[in-house]
Design a protein around this motif. Structure first.
Motif, PDB file in Angstrom:
ATOM      1  N   SER A 275      33.185 -43.632 -21.273  1.00  0.00           N
ATOM      2  CA  SER A 275      31.914 -44.329 -21.300  1.00  0.00           C
ATOM      3  C   SER A 275      31.382 -44.368 -22.721  1.00  0.00           C
ATOM      4  CB  SER A 275      30.912 -43.611 -20.392  1.00  0.00           C
ATOM      5  OG  SER A 275      29.655 -44.226 -20.477  1.00  0.00           O
TER       6      SER A 275
ATOM      7  N   LYS B   6      26.652 -48.987 -18.799  1.00  0.00           N
ATOM      8  CA  LYS B   6      27.419 -50.189 -18.463  1.00  0.00           C
ATOM      9  C   LYS B   6      28.371 -50.627 -19.564  1.00  0.00           C
ATOM     10  CE  LYS B   6      24.013 -52.043 -15.275  1.00  0.00           C
ATOM     11  NZ  LYS B   6      23.264 -53.223 -14.885  1.00  0.00           N
TER      12      LYS B   6
ATOM     13  N   GLY C  95      28.863 -54.959 -19.039  1.00  0.00           N
ATOM     14  CA  GLY C  95      28.141 -55.075 -17.784  1.00  0.00           C
ATOM     15  C   GLY C  95      28.753 -56.087 -16.842  1.00  0.00           C
TER      16      GLY C  95
END
Length: 131
Positions: free
Chosen positions: A80, A84, A103
């Motif tokens: 990550s 998003k 996203g």
């Protein structure tokens, strides 16, 4: 008023529970073999029920542990980079790809030459802008 009601409730509870405390032990300690057997049988029944439910759930894809995937696409690693946003390293038919995840988008960042190539080497081979 509330203190008096609480006190009366506690006294009533103690009076009704007192005969159970004062009950004499029959047989000078009693035989504990039968209660132990009942407890072990009940424990085995509960454990069997849990294993049966786990087996049924894992066959339908609801297991606690992910099932081994044998398809052509394998996700090797995901990281990550924020809400998003992230990167994903995948292997498709013995080729590795680095994907950028947004996203609502997935972009190919790099096609890796092989597992022996480091990230820095791949970054040097890719055309890019210098900051």
């Amino acid at each position: 008023m509330r203190i008096m009601i609480r006190t009366q409730a506690m006294l009533l509870l103690l009076v009704t529970a007192a005969p159970a405390w004062a009950e004499p032990v029959v047989g000078g300690g009693g035989d504990l073999f039968i209660p132990w057997i009942k407890m072990i049988v009940a424990l085995l029944f509960v454990l069997g029920l849990i294993l049966l439910l786990y087996y049924g759930a894992s066959r339908k894809g609801f297991g606690l542990l992910p099932a081994a995937r044998t398809g052509q696409i394998k996700v090797l690693e995901m990281r990550s980079l924020g809400p998003k946003k992230g990167v994903c390293l995948i292997r498709v038919r013995d080729e590795e790809f680095l994907l950028g995840l947004g996203g609502d988008r997935v972009e190919l960042l790099a096609r890796l030459e092989g597992p022996k190539t480091t990230f820095a080497e791949t970054l040097d081979k890719q055309p890019g802008e210098s900051a």
